[in-house]
Design a protein around this motif. Structure first.
Motif, PDB file in Angstrom:
ATOM      1  N   ALA A   4      97.272  60.125  -8.491  1.00 18.29           N
ATOM      2  CA  ALA A   4      97.880  59.996  -7.169  1.00 18.29           C
ATOM      3  C   ALA A   4      99.252  60.660  -7.143  1.00 18.29           C
ATOM      4  O   ALA A   4      99.616  61.313  -6.149  1.00 18.29           O
ATOM      5  CB  ALA A   4      97.994  58.527  -6.782  1.00 18.29           C
ATOM      6  N   LEU A   5     100.007  60.532  -8.218  1.00 18.93           N
ATOM      7  CA  LEU A   5     101.322  61.167  -8.297  1.00 18.93           C
ATOM      8  C   LEU A   5     101.201  62.682  -8.266  1.00 18.93           C
ATOM      9  O   LEU A   5     101.959  63.361  -7.557  1.00 18.93           O
ATOM     10  CB  LEU A   5     102.052  60.711  -9.566  1.00 18.93           C
ATOM     11  N   ARG A   6     100.238  63.222  -8.997  1.00 18.80           N
ATOM     12  CA  ARG A   6     100.032  64.671  -8.991  1.00 18.80           C
ATOM     13  C   ARG A   6      99.602  65.157  -7.616  1.00 18.80           C
ATOM     14  O   ARG A   6     100.051  66.205  -7.143  1.00 18.80           O
ATOM     15  CB  ARG A   6      98.994  65.058 -10.033  1.00 18.80           C
ATOM     16  N   ALA A   7      98.730  64.395  -6.959  1.00 20.53           N
ATOM     17  CA  ALA A   7      98.298  64.780  -5.617  1.00 20.53           C
ATOM     18  C   ALA A   7      99.453  64.696  -4.628  1.00 20.53           C
ATOM     19  O   ALA A   7      99.582  65.539  -3.733  1.00 20.53           O
ATOM     20  CB  ALA A   7      97.138  63.902  -5.168  1.00 20.53           C
ATOM     21  N   LEU A   8     100.304  63.690  -4.785  1.00 26.31           N
ATOM     22  CA  LEU A   8     101.469  63.553  -3.915  1.00 26.31           C
ATOM     23  C   LEU A   8     102.425  64.738  -4.085  1.00 26.31           C
ATOM     24  O   LEU A   8     102.943  65.280  -3.104  1.00 26.31           O
ATOM     25  CB  LEU A   8     102.195  62.239  -4.203  1.00 26.31           C
ATOM     26  N   ILE A   9     102.631  65.154  -5.322  1.00 25.63           N
ATOM     27  CA  ILE A   9     103.479  66.319  -5.589  1.00 25.63           C
ATOM     28  C   ILE A   9     102.872  67.572  -4.945  1.00 25.63           C
ATOM     29  O   ILE A   9     103.581  68.386  -4.348  1.00 25.63           O
ATOM     30  CB  ILE A   9     103.686  66.507  -7.101  1.00 25.63           C
ATOM     31  N   ALA A  10     101.551  67.708  -5.035  1.00 24.51           N
ATOM     32  CA  ALA A  10     100.884  68.860  -4.423  1.00 24.51           C
ATOM     33  C   ALA A  10     101.043  68.838  -2.902  1.00 24.51           C
ATOM     34  O   ALA A  10     101.258  69.875  -2.274  1.00 24.51           O
ATOM     35  CB  ALA A  10      99.409  68.876  -4.806  1.00 24.51           C
ATOM     36  N   VAL A  11     100.941  67.659  -2.291  1.00 19.90           N
ATOM     37  CA  VAL A  11     101.111  67.536  -0.843  1.00 19.90           C
ATOM     38  C   VAL A  11     102.545  67.904  -0.446  1.00 19.90           C
ATOM     39  O   VAL A  11     102.759  68.657   0.508  1.00 19.90           O
ATOM     40  CB  VAL A  11     100.758  66.102  -0.370  1.00 19.90           C
ATOM     41  N   ILE A  12     103.506  67.405  -1.182  1.00 23.14           N
ATOM     42  CA  ILE A  12     104.907  67.700  -0.872  1.00 23.14           C
ATOM     43  C   ILE A  12     105.196  69.194  -1.039  1.00 23.14           C
ATOM     44  O   ILE A  12     105.823  69.816  -0.181  1.00 23.14           O
ATOM     45  CB  ILE A  12     105.852  66.843  -1.747  1.00 23.14           C
ATOM     46  N   MET A  13     104.716  69.783  -2.130  1.00 25.85           N
ATOM     47  CA  MET A  13     104.937  71.212  -2.357  1.00 25.85           C
ATOM     48  C   MET A  13     104.269  72.051  -1.280  1.00 25.85           C
ATOM     49  O   MET A  13     104.847  73.026  -0.786  1.00 25.85           O
ATOM     50  CB  MET A  13     104.441  71.612  -3.745  1.00 25.85           C
TER      51      MET A  13
ATOM     52  N   LEU B 235      96.979  71.650   1.187  1.00 28.54           N
ATOM     53  CA  LEU B 235      97.116  70.344   1.846  1.00 28.54           C
ATOM     54  C   LEU B 235      95.758  69.729   2.154  1.00 28.54           C
ATOM     55  O   LEU B 235      95.567  68.527   1.993  1.00 28.54           O
ATOM     56  CB  LEU B 235      97.934  70.490   3.129  1.00 28.54           C
ATOM     57  N   ILE B 236      94.821  70.561   2.606  1.00 25.01           N
ATOM     58  CA  ILE B 236      93.483  70.060   2.931  1.00 25.01           C
ATOM     59  C   ILE B 236      92.805  69.493   1.692  1.00 25.01           C
ATOM     60  O   ILE B 236      92.097  68.488   1.758  1.00 25.01           O
ATOM     61  CB  ILE B 236      92.638  71.182   3.566  1.00 25.01           C
ATOM     62  N   ILE B 237      93.040  70.105   0.548  1.00 21.23           N
ATOM     63  CA  ILE B 237      92.412  69.627  -0.689  1.00 21.23           C
ATOM     64  C   ILE B 237      93.156  68.423  -1.265  1.00 21.23           C
ATOM     65  O   ILE B 237      92.534  67.442  -1.694  1.00 21.23           O
ATOM     66  CB  ILE B 237      92.356  70.768  -1.730  1.00 21.23           C
ATOM     67  N   SER B 238      94.477  68.474  -1.273  1.00 22.96           N
ATOM     68  CA  SER B 238      95.232  67.444  -1.984  1.00 22.96           C
ATOM     69  C   SER B 238      95.420  66.152  -1.192  1.00 22.96           C
ATOM     70  O   SER B 238      95.583  65.086  -1.793  1.00 22.96           O
ATOM     71  CB  SER B 238      96.593  67.989  -2.418  1.00 22.96           C
ATOM     72  N   LEU B 239      95.401  66.212   0.124  1.00 19.98           N
ATOM     73  CA  LEU B 239      95.598  64.993   0.915  1.00 19.98           C
ATOM     74  C   LEU B 239      94.446  63.993   0.731  1.00 19.98           C
ATOM     75  O   LEU B 239      94.700  62.814   0.458  1.00 19.98           O
ATOM     76  CB  LEU B 239      95.805  65.345   2.389  1.00 19.98           C
ATOM     77  N   PRO B 240      93.178  64.413   0.850  1.00 18.23           N
ATOM     78  CA  PRO B 240      92.102  63.447   0.565  1.00 18.23           C
ATOM     79  C   PRO B 240      92.107  62.963  -0.886  1.00 18.23           C
ATOM     80  O   PRO B 240      91.792  61.801  -1.161  1.00 18.23           O
ATOM     81  CB  PRO B 240      90.825  64.230   0.868  1.00 18.23           C
ATOM     82  N   THR B 241      92.483  63.859  -1.800  1.00 18.77           N
ATOM     83  CA  THR B 241      92.571  63.466  -3.203  1.00 18.77           C
ATOM     84  C   THR B 241      93.621  62.382  -3.382  1.00 18.77           C
ATOM     85  O   THR B 241      93.413  61.410  -4.117  1.00 18.77           O
ATOM     86  CB  THR B 241      92.926  64.692  -4.070  1.00 18.77           C
ATOM     87  N   LEU B 242      94.743  62.532  -2.697  1.00 20.86           N
ATOM     88  CA  LEU B 242      95.807  61.532  -2.753  1.00 20.86           C
ATOM     89  C   LEU B 242      95.317  60.187  -2.227  1.00 20.86           C
ATOM     90  O   LEU B 242      95.526  59.144  -2.863  1.00 20.86           O
ATOM     91  CB  LEU B 242      97.016  62.007  -1.943  1.00 20.86           C
ATOM     92  N   ILE B 243      94.639  60.213  -1.103  1.00 15.88           N
ATOM     93  CA  ILE B 243      94.144  58.963  -0.510  1.00 15.88           C
ATOM     94  C   ILE B 243      93.146  58.272  -1.428  1.00 15.88           C
ATOM     95  O   ILE B 243      93.231  57.063  -1.668  1.00 15.88           O
ATOM     96  CB  ILE B 243      93.530  59.252   0.882  1.00 15.88           C
ATOM     97  N   VAL B 244      92.196  59.036  -1.960  1.00 16.50           N
ATOM     98  CA  VAL B 244      91.189  58.450  -2.853  1.00 16.50           C
ATOM     99  C   VAL B 244      91.829  57.922  -4.125  1.00 16.50           C
ATOM    100  O   VAL B 244      91.497  56.824  -4.598  1.00 16.50           O
ATOM    101  CB  VAL B 244      90.091  59.490  -3.175  1.00 16.50           C
ATOM    102  N   ALA B 245      92.768  58.662  -4.691  1.00 12.95           N
ATOM    103  CA  ALA B 245      93.426  58.227  -5.930  1.00 12.95           C
ATOM    104  C   ALA B 245      94.224  56.948  -5.702  1.00 12.95           C
ATOM    105  O   ALA B 245      94.248  56.057  -6.567  1.00 12.95           O
ATOM    106  CB  ALA B 245      94.325  59.333  -6.464  1.00 12.95           C
ATOM    107  N   ILE B 246      94.866  56.838  -4.538  1.00 12.39           N
ATOM    108  CA  ILE B 246      95.618  55.616  -4.231  1.00 12.39           C
ATOM    109  C   ILE B 246      94.661  54.438  -4.069  1.00 12.39           C
ATOM    110  O   ILE B 246      94.900  53.343  -4.593  1.00 12.39           O
ATOM    111  CB  ILE B 246      96.483  55.809  -2.970  1.00 12.39           C
TER     112      ILE B 246
END
Length: 94
Positions: free
Chosen positions: A39-48, A20-31
């Protein structure tokens, strides 16, 4: 519950937190950058990561509750035994 299985659950929880610590900032930056696929891949990682963390939390919590109930039962039995010994001593002293 064995200590090894508790350790495994704690390791899984720690790994999902790191995920979560790695994928959440990645999601924000990708968005923000408009990279939809990333962003979709990061969102899936956050959900998982969230789902895995929640499942391990519930399993560990249930196991700890069972152990606490077992300890409470043993404590109540010991207390009853001690009270019986105390009342027996009082009656024998008279």
């Amino acid at each position: 519950m064995k200590d090894a299985s508790k350790l495994v659950l704690l390791i899984i929880m720690a790994m999902s937190i790191v995920s979560l610590i790695i994928s959440l900032p990645t999601l924000i930056v990708a968005i923000l950058m408009g990279i939809k696929y990333f962003a979709l891949r990061a969102l899936i990682a956050v959900i998982m990561g969230t789902v895995i963390f929640s499942i391990t939390w519930v399993i560990l919590d249930n196991q700890m509750d069972k152990e606490l109930q077992k300890i409470d039962k043993e404590l109540a039995e010991h207390k009853l035994k001690m009270e019986q010994q105390y009342t027996w001593r009082e009656s024998s002293d008279k």
